[in-house]
Design a protein around this motif. Structure first.
Motif, PDB file in Angstrom:
ATOM      1  N   PHE A   1       0.862  -1.192  -0.035  1.00  0.00           N
ATOM      2  CA  PHE A   1       0.051   0.022  -0.086  1.00  0.00           C
ATOM      3  C   PHE A   1       0.998   1.191   0.052  1.00  0.00           C
ATOM      4  CE2 PHE A   1      -2.255   3.521   2.284  1.00  0.00           C
ATOM      5  CZ  PHE A   1      -3.070   3.489   1.202  1.00  0.00           C
ATOM      6  N   GLY A   2       2.092   1.220   0.503  1.00  0.00           N
ATOM      7  CA  GLY A   2       2.896   2.342   0.594  1.00  0.00           C
ATOM      8  C   GLY A   2       3.428   2.536  -0.954  1.00  0.00           C
ATOM      9  N   ASP A   3       3.454   1.779  -1.705  1.00  0.00           N
ATOM     10  CA  ASP A   3       3.876   1.886  -2.846  1.00  0.00           C
ATOM     11  C   ASP A   3       2.548   2.250  -4.030  1.00  0.00           C
ATOM     12  OD1 ASP A   3       6.676   1.403  -2.927  1.00  0.00           O
ATOM     13  OD2 ASP A   3       6.456  -0.588  -2.850  1.00  0.00           O
ATOM     14  N   ASP A   4       1.598   2.048  -3.507  1.00  0.00           N
ATOM     15  CA  ASP A   4       0.189   2.228  -4.083  1.00  0.00           C
ATOM     16  C   ASP A   4       0.343   3.591  -4.957  1.00  0.00           C
ATOM     17  OD1 ASP A   4      -2.496   1.573  -4.705  1.00  0.00           O
ATOM     18  OD2 ASP A   4      -2.925   3.607  -3.840  1.00  0.00           O
ATOM     19  N   GLN A   5       0.785   4.528  -4.352  1.00  0.00           N
ATOM     20  CA  GLN A   5       0.588   5.990  -5.051  1.00  0.00           C
ATOM     21  C   GLN A   5       1.696   6.059  -6.568  1.00  0.00           C
ATOM     22  OE1 GLN A   5      -1.663   7.551  -3.551  1.00  0.00           O
ATOM     23  NE2 GLN A   5      -1.791   5.791  -2.130  1.00  0.00           N
ATOM     24  N   ARG A   6       2.447   4.858  -6.574  1.00  0.00           N
ATOM     25  CA  ARG A   6       2.904   5.015  -7.968  1.00  0.00           C
ATOM     26  C   ARG A   6       2.286   4.515  -9.105  1.00  0.00           C
ATOM     27  NH1 ARG A   6       8.473   5.764  -7.566  1.00  0.00           N
ATOM     28  NH2 ARG A   6       8.806   4.349  -9.342  1.00  0.00           N
ATOM     29  N   PHE A   7       1.209   3.865  -8.615  1.00  0.00           N
ATOM     30  CA  PHE A   7       0.459   3.433  -9.913  1.00  0.00           C
ATOM     31  C   PHE A   7      -0.582   4.307 -10.008  1.00  0.00           C
ATOM     32  CE2 PHE A   7       2.080  -0.839  -8.422  1.00  0.00           C
ATOM     33  CZ  PHE A   7       2.309  -1.339  -9.782  1.00  0.00           C
ATOM     34  N   VAL A   8      -1.095   4.608 -11.118  1.00  0.00           N
ATOM     35  CA  VAL A   8      -2.292   5.428 -11.487  1.00  0.00           C
ATOM     36  C   VAL A   8      -3.573   4.347 -11.393  1.00  0.00           C
ATOM     37  CG1 VAL A   8      -3.453   6.719 -13.205  1.00  0.00           C
ATOM     38  CG2 VAL A   8      -0.967   7.103 -12.934  1.00  0.00           C
ATOM     39  N   GLY A   9      -3.517   3.184 -11.619  1.00  0.00           N
ATOM     40  CA  GLY A   9      -4.691   2.362 -11.703  1.00  0.00           C
ATOM     41  C   GLY A   9      -4.853   1.909 -10.330  1.00  0.00           C
ATOM     42  N   GLN A  10      -5.935   1.074 -10.293  1.00  0.00           N
ATOM     43  CA  GLN A  10      -6.331   0.575  -9.078  1.00  0.00           C
ATOM     44  C   GLN A  10      -5.765  -0.721  -8.272  1.00  0.00           C
ATOM     45  OE1 GLN A  10      -8.449   3.195  -7.458  1.00  0.00           O
ATOM     46  NE2 GLN A  10      -9.946   1.406  -6.830  1.00  0.00           N
ATOM     47  N   THR A  11      -5.257  -0.571  -6.941  1.00  0.00           N
ATOM     48  CA  THR A  11      -4.526  -1.612  -6.754  1.00  0.00           C
ATOM     49  C   THR A  11      -5.579  -2.524  -5.620  1.00  0.00           C
ATOM     50  OG1 THR A  11      -3.660  -0.066  -5.044  1.00  0.00           O
ATOM     51  CG2 THR A  11      -2.387  -0.783  -6.612  1.00  0.00           C
ATOM     52  N   PHE A  12      -5.373  -3.992  -5.866  1.00  0.00           N
ATOM     53  CA  PHE A  12      -6.159  -4.596  -5.016  1.00  0.00           C
ATOM     54  C   PHE A  12      -5.457  -5.857  -4.309  1.00  0.00           C
ATOM     55  CE2 PHE A  12      -8.743  -2.941  -8.426  1.00  0.00           C
ATOM     56  CZ  PHE A  12      -9.973  -3.029  -8.095  1.00  0.00           C
ATOM     57  N   ILE A  13      -6.085  -6.578  -3.415  1.00  0.00           N
ATOM     58  CA  ILE A  13      -5.421  -7.584  -2.697  1.00  0.00           C
ATOM     59  C   ILE A  13      -6.476  -8.720  -2.746  1.00  0.00           C
ATOM     60  CG2 ILE A  13      -6.325  -6.839  -0.577  1.00  0.00           C
ATOM     61  CD1 ILE A  13      -3.317  -7.880   0.622  1.00  0.00           C
ATOM     62  N   ALA A  14      -5.739 -10.070  -2.842  1.00  0.00           N
ATOM     63  CA  ALA A  14      -6.599 -11.324  -2.862  1.00  0.00           C
ATOM     64  C   ALA A  14      -6.006 -12.171  -1.830  1.00  0.00           C
ATOM     65  CB  ALA A  14      -6.724 -11.943  -4.102  1.00  0.00           C
ATOM     66  N   VAL A  15      -6.678 -12.597  -0.741  1.00  0.00           N
ATOM     67  CA  VAL A  15      -6.254 -13.454   0.334  1.00  0.00           C
ATOM     68  C   VAL A  15      -7.180 -14.513   0.288  1.00  0.00           C
ATOM     69  CG1 VAL A  15      -5.738 -13.429   2.791  1.00  0.00           C
ATOM     70  CG2 VAL A  15      -5.388 -11.505   1.586  1.00  0.00           C
TER      71      VAL A  15
END
Length: 615
Positions: A334-348
């Motif tokens: 999540f700390g690196d999330d801002q480097r992406f423009v697109g949406q970030t998700f997690i699958a657990v």
């Protein structure tokens, strides 16, 4: 070089048969940008808006962001850090072209290659050797390991799985027999110097996965421990080498890249078997890091494939184990999330199983469902953070708000802020206005990113015309021909334009040019400074301001307007001089200037008729 210089016609053939679209497309996802051009995120610098432009027709590329550009050979040189000759040789191999040398016929293939090609060749030979060893009796434990995880022989072959035998130097002897030196094997990370002073294999008694770069070359290996008496780490990877940089490498990227680009989605898993399990289960966009955590360089690789821009936003899905370590990894992501423009998700997985375990226990559909049930990374990060606090106490609620407000403040999609503020207020048990205030305060504490100055486009009509004339000469020299050559650099007012016009003349003029990378390179090489060279490459990929394929009529309009600008300036100068001349006392000088003015205005009228039309 002992083999002699490569023939110029062979280099030209390599350039002609090597499509910059195909070669660059292995590194960058390209989208149609109109005018026969394609655009993507530059592989040579970090950017959020695509500046990397490829011209299909002229087989050249240019980045408006960093100023790099050239032909397909230059691209391979820069992306793989090769010399010019090494890049030509690599493209020749790719295109199936036999290179000839001026002194001594065909080049000796292996001994004359550059370092990168030698190291790649050594890795290819090692991968073949290890794959063969997997079929030997001594590799039974490796085959059982794969079988226990649901991978049959076909799967092992698809991913090039291999086995490093127990002998100390079996691979070293094999590679030495193939013509590789001790120094090359050591540099490649395939062998090392033992205390005895002899060379021994780096990997022994381990199951191996070849690690490939985005173009499919083997650049390293990942090795898994199989035996209890092996006192090494569970996983042992190739050390840092000229080929293998673990912070840039993603296992499976060679097989996943096309689907990543097509689907606009990348799934990040934790291990080699997870990548195999995902691909075999139909999640064909899965990749994994190799011996290091997911970081900024990996993000750069994926963003270029996803075309993760302000216009095209991709999906990045992280899969982590459900244990504490997995949650920590997710929060770090999540700390690196801002480097992406697109949406970030997690699958657990609800059972805490990784994709390999899930496929084995519940089948391939369960792996696909795991990805389908993804949740936004911000939601998971907030829930994991709140779990650390006792929300039944005032102190716990205050601490939870302090920890989570900055996370909400970082959400890129501002339309989601209200919803997450309301959700956070409900989860913590505080008033929503209190959450909004905390988020605002957190936002004000975060320094705004530095704005990159916008590139200044020439809004001066004269500069637009000058640029258009140069574009025609660079992109369509056969069309521009003698008509362009007849209008020299004195008609150009902008110094960079003058420099490019002079370079075109130095290259022989548009009359001798043939459209394509060879002509563009000739003009670029004739430029006296770097700024002019960059401008040539920029002009080579910039669309002309004409709806359709430029023709002779359009060329005459552009050149007429180019000359008209200079002529109008000259008319103004003559008129000014006439006003300062006394027609009585300086009658002869006055008549000469007046005659010149009449001729200029006549010429001007003729040019205006030619220039009728639009740019």
């Amino acid at each position: 070089m002992a083999g002699g210089r490569i023939r110029d016609e062979d280099i030209a053939l390599v350039r002609e048969r090597s499509s910059i679209v195909d070669v660059a497309g292995e590194q960058v996802t390209l989208k149609n940008a109109g005018g026969g051009n394609l655009k993507g995120l530059c592989p040579f610098h970090d950017e959020k808006t695509p500046s990397f432009t490829v011209s299909q027709g002229r087989n050249v590329w240019f980045c408006h962001g960093c100023g790099e550009g050239g032909d397909v050979i230059n691209f391979i040189q820069k992306i793989d850090h090769l010399t010019f000759i090494e890049a030509v040789e690599r493209l020749a191999d790719r295109a199936g072209i036999q290179l000839r040398r001026i002194e001594g016929g065909p080049a000796a293939p292996r001994p004359q290659q550059g370092q990168r090609q030698r190291l790649v060749a050594a890795h290819a030979a090692a991968a073949e050797f290890y794959a063969e060893q997997l079929l030997t009796p001594g590799a039974r434990a490796a085959r059982e390991f794969l079988a226990q995880r649901g991978f049959d022989r076909d799967a092992a072959q698809r991913y090039g799985c291999g086995f490093a035998p127990a002998d100390w130097d079996l691979l070293t002897k094999h590679l030495r027999g193939r013509g590789f030196s001790n120094a090359e094997m050591e540099t490649a990370g395939l062998a090392r110097l033992a205390r005895s002073g002899s060379m021994v294999d780096r990997f022994r008694r381990r199951l191996l996965w070849p690690i490939r770069d985005v173009s499919g070359d083997v650049i390293g290996f990942g090795a898994r421990k199989l035996f209890d008496d092996d006192d090494g780490p569970k996983y042992l990877n190739t050390p840092e080498t000229p080929l293998y940089k673990k912070s840039h490498v993603l296992y499976g990227i060679d097989q996943a890249k096309r689907e990543i680009a097509r689907q606009g989605r990348a799934v990040i898993v934790e291990g080699y078997t997870d990548v195999m399990a995902c691909h075999l289960a139909g999640v064909t966009t899965a990749v994994a890091t190799c011996g290091t955590s997911f970081g900024s360089d990996h993000i750069g690789v994926l963003r270029r494939l996803l075309l993760d821009t302000d216009t095209f936003a991709g999906e990045i899905i992280f899969t982590f184990d459900g244990d504490a370590a997995g949650q920590k990894a997710a929060l770090r992501a999540f700390g690196d999330d801002q480097r992406f423009v697109g949406q970030t998700f997690i699958a657990v997985s609800p059972d805490g199983m990784d994709p390999c375990e899930l496929r084995l226990a519940k089948g391939e559909l369960a792996v696909r469902d795991l990805v389908a049930r993804r949740e936004p990374l911000i939601a998971f990060a907030l829930r994991s953070t709140l779990a650390r606090f006792d929300l039944d106490t005032v102190e716990g609620r205050v601490g939870a708000l302090r920890a989570t407000a900055p996370m909400v403040a970082k959400i890129k999609d501002r339309s989601l802020l209200t919803g997450y503020a309301q959700k956070l207020a409900g989860d913590i048990g505080v008033d929503v206005d209190q959450v909004r205030t905390a988020v605002r305060n957190a936002s004000s504490d975060t320094p705004a990113p530095a704005q990159r100055p916008a590139a200044t486009a020439p809004d001066n009509p004269r500069l637009v015309v000058e640029r258009e004339a140069l574009k025609l000469a660079v992109q369509s020299p056969v069309l521009a021909g003698p008509v362009f050559d007849a209008v020299d650099e004195t008609f150009y007012s902008h110094p960079p334009h003058q420099a490019v016009r002079a370079a075109i003349a130095a290259a022989g003029g548009a009359s001798v040019g043939v459209a394509g990378a060879g002509w563009v390179n000739a003009v670029r090489d004739a430029c006296a400074d770097l700024a002019a060279q960059m401008l040539v490459l920029e002009l080579a990929v910039e669309p002309v301001r004409y709806d359709g394929e430029p023709d002779s009529a359009y060329l005459h309009v552009v050149l007429a307007r180019l000359q008209l600008a200079m002529l109008n300036q000259r008319i103004g100068e003559v008129k000014s001089k006439l006003q300062r001349i006394n027609p009585v006392t300086e009658a002869e000088a006055y008549r000469a200037r007046f005659t010149e003015l009449v001729a200029l205005e006549q010429h001007s009228r003729a040019l205006k008729e030619k220039a009728a039309g639009g740019l």
